[in-house]
Design an enzyme around this catalytic site. Structure first.
Site, mmCIF file in Angstrom:
data_model
loop_
_atom_site.group_PDB
_atom_site.id
_atom_site.type_symbol
_atom_site.label_atom_id
_atom_site.label_comp_id
_atom_site.label_asym_id
_atom_site.label_seq_id
_atom_site.Cartn_x
_atom_site.Cartn_y
_atom_site.Cartn_z
ATOM 1 N N TYR A 155 8.256 60.195 56.712
ATOM 2 C CA TYR A 155 7.752 61.568 56.542
ATOM 3 C C TYR A 155 8.087 62.104 55.148
ATOM 4 O O TYR A 155 7.235 62.716 54.493
ATOM 5 C CB TYR A 155 8.379 62.430 57.636
ATOM 6 C CG TYR A 155 7.910 63.866 57.718
ATOM 7 C CD1 TYR A 155 6.648 64.187 58.208
ATOM 8 C CD2 TYR A 155 8.752 64.915 57.336
ATOM 9 C CE1 TYR A 155 6.231 65.507 58.314
ATOM 10 C CE2 TYR A 155 8.352 66.239 57.444
ATOM 11 C CZ TYR A 155 7.093 66.536 57.936
ATOM 12 O OH TYR A 155 6.682 67.845 58.043
ATOM 13 N N ILE A 202 10.067 75.663 60.609
ATOM 14 C CA ILE A 202 9.180 76.690 61.165
ATOM 15 C C ILE A 202 9.106 76.492 62.675
ATOM 16 O O ILE A 202 9.021 75.354 63.152
ATOM 17 C CB ILE A 202 7.754 76.566 60.549
ATOM 18 C CG1 ILE A 202 7.835 76.534 59.000
ATOM 19 C CG2 ILE A 202 6.856 77.705 61.018
ATOM 20 C CD1 ILE A 202 8.457 77.727 58.339
ATOM 21 N N ALA A 233 8.634 60.413 52.432
ATOM 22 C CA ALA A 233 7.829 59.708 51.421
ATOM 23 C C ALA A 233 6.432 60.309 51.358
ATOM 24 O O ALA A 233 5.885 60.557 50.271
ATOM 25 C CB ALA A 233 7.744 58.221 51.768
ATOM 26 N N LYS A 283 5.472 63.378 52.312
ATOM 27 C CA LYS A 283 5.457 64.769 51.846
ATOM 28 C C LYS A 283 5.820 64.875 50.360
ATOM 29 O O LYS A 283 5.309 65.752 49.654
ATOM 30 C CB LYS A 283 6.411 65.609 52.695
ATOM 31 C CG LYS A 283 5.956 65.766 54.158
ATOM 32 C CD LYS A 283 4.599 66.436 54.271
ATOM 33 C CE LYS A 283 4.255 66.840 55.699
ATOM 34 N NZ LYS A 283 2.896 67.422 55.801
ATOM 35 N N ASN A 287 -3.482 70.498 56.243
ATOM 36 C CA ASN A 287 -2.308 70.878 57.030
ATOM 37 C C ASN A 287 -1.928 69.831 58.082
ATOM 38 O O ASN A 287 -0.771 69.771 58.502
ATOM 39 C CB ASN A 287 -2.604 72.229 57.714
ATOM 40 C CG ASN A 287 -1.644 72.532 58.833
ATOM 41 O OD1 ASN A 287 -0.510 72.962 58.599
ATOM 42 N ND2 ASN A 287 -2.056 72.279 60.076
ATOM 43 N N SER A 331 6.384 69.742 52.666
ATOM 44 C CA SER A 331 7.556 70.086 53.495
ATOM 45 C C SER A 331 8.811 70.080 52.628
ATOM 46 O O SER A 331 8.895 69.333 51.646
ATOM 47 C CB SER A 331 7.726 69.056 54.605
ATOM 48 O OG SER A 331 8.967 69.223 55.237
ATOM 49 N N VAL A 360 -8.192 62.897 60.684
ATOM 50 C CA VAL A 360 -8.295 62.921 59.214
ATOM 51 C C VAL A 360 -7.771 61.642 58.553
ATOM 52 O O VAL A 360 -7.978 61.437 57.359
ATOM 53 C CB VAL A 360 -7.592 64.163 58.605
ATOM 54 C CG1 VAL A 360 -8.381 65.429 58.891
ATOM 55 C CG2 VAL A 360 -6.151 64.287 59.045
#
Ligand code: NDP
Length: 247
Positions: free
Chosen positions: A156, A189, A158, A160, A91, A143, A65
């Protein structure tokens, strides 16, 4: 509440972890699901088989993606198989955790590309079809780290956090066009992403969660189902599913 039978969803990164739970939950409720994956075809086929055994309909489609050409093919395959797109669940995500001092430009770019730039790719390609749907839904899996920051996670967090701002702005733009845009912000999770952490770090995380456990992928999946099915009047929101870790 909308009727889900005959709706079509694309779930990016739908082959493992949270994405596979979302794919199964939607399919169990009558949605035709495109299970996108990047590399693990066996995992994607496993999800498709499970859906079929449960009486649902799904196909697996390979696409990175973070590459717009791949995403164009993902959309074309979806349309040729199912003829429409009603729900887009962004996702797919990766981490490359390092303290900023050790973070390479490549670690930065990969995480921003897969977690954030990918959403530009998928939404711009799918939007004409979501606008044709009477109940278009975009759900971006952000997140808790996009809300609180995380040690060793500048790239990560930045990405999210960017996803949350993007969600709100796009929600404003699409509100009059029957397309809702929401972010789901999971806490910790129990998927491979979290299983890869050292045991000591996992134990510390569990001790810090008010409900004293990790979340389950199905708990995120059910919230996505809720937003798709019952979310006509919910847009621009961040739905926190984190056991009370961030309020
Ligand atoms: P997993 O690592 O278990 O699964 C990731 C999925 O994304 C796989 O299906 C993988 O496919 C796919 N994927 C990765 N890169 C790409 C890409 N470039 N193009 C297409 N698909 C890709 O992750 P989780 O289930 O744990 O996480 C899912 C989402 O939830 C992510 O966005 C993550 O940031 C977010 N999240 C997770 C949390 C957690 O505690 N687990 C907490 C908060 C948010 P393949 O195997 O084929 O590469």
């Amino acid at each position: 509440m909308i009727e889900l039978t005959d709706k079509v969803a694309i779930v990016t990164g739908g082959s493992r972890g949270i994405g596979s739970a979302i794919s199964s939950e939607l399919a169990k409720n009558g949605v035709k699901v495109v299970v996108n994956y990047r590399s693990d075809v066996d995992a994607a086929n496993h999800v498709v088989e499970e859906v079929k055994v449960a009486g649902g309909e799904a196909i697996a489609v390979k696409a990175d993606v973070s590459h717009s050409e791949d995403v164009s093919e993902l959309i074309e395959t979806t349309l040729s198989k199912f003829g429409q797109i009603d729900f887009l669940i962004n996702n797919a995500g990766i981490t490359k955790d390092r303290t900023f001092k050790k973070l390479s430009r490549e670690d930065w770019d990969q995480v921003i590309n897969v977690n954030l730039n990918s959403v530009y790719n998928t939404i711009s390609a799918a939007l004409p079809y979501l606008l044709e749907s009477e109940s278009g839904r975009i759900v971006n899996i952000s997140s808790i780290i996009g809300q609180t920051g995380g040690f060793g996670q500048t790239n990560y967090s930045a990405a999210k956090a960017g996803l949350i701002g993007y969600t709100k702005s796009l929600a404003l733009e699409l509100a009059r066009k029957q397309v809702t845009v929401n972010a789901v912000c999971p806490g910790f999770i129990e998927t491979e992403m979290v299983q890869e952490m050292p045991d000591k770090v996992r134990e510390q995380i569990i001790a810090s969660v008010p409900v004293q456990r990790l979340g389950q992928a199905q708990e995120i999946a059910r919230s996505v189902l809720f937003l798709c099915k019952d979310g006509e009047y919910i847009t621009g929101q961040q739905l926190n599913i984190n056991g009370g870790l961030y309020m």
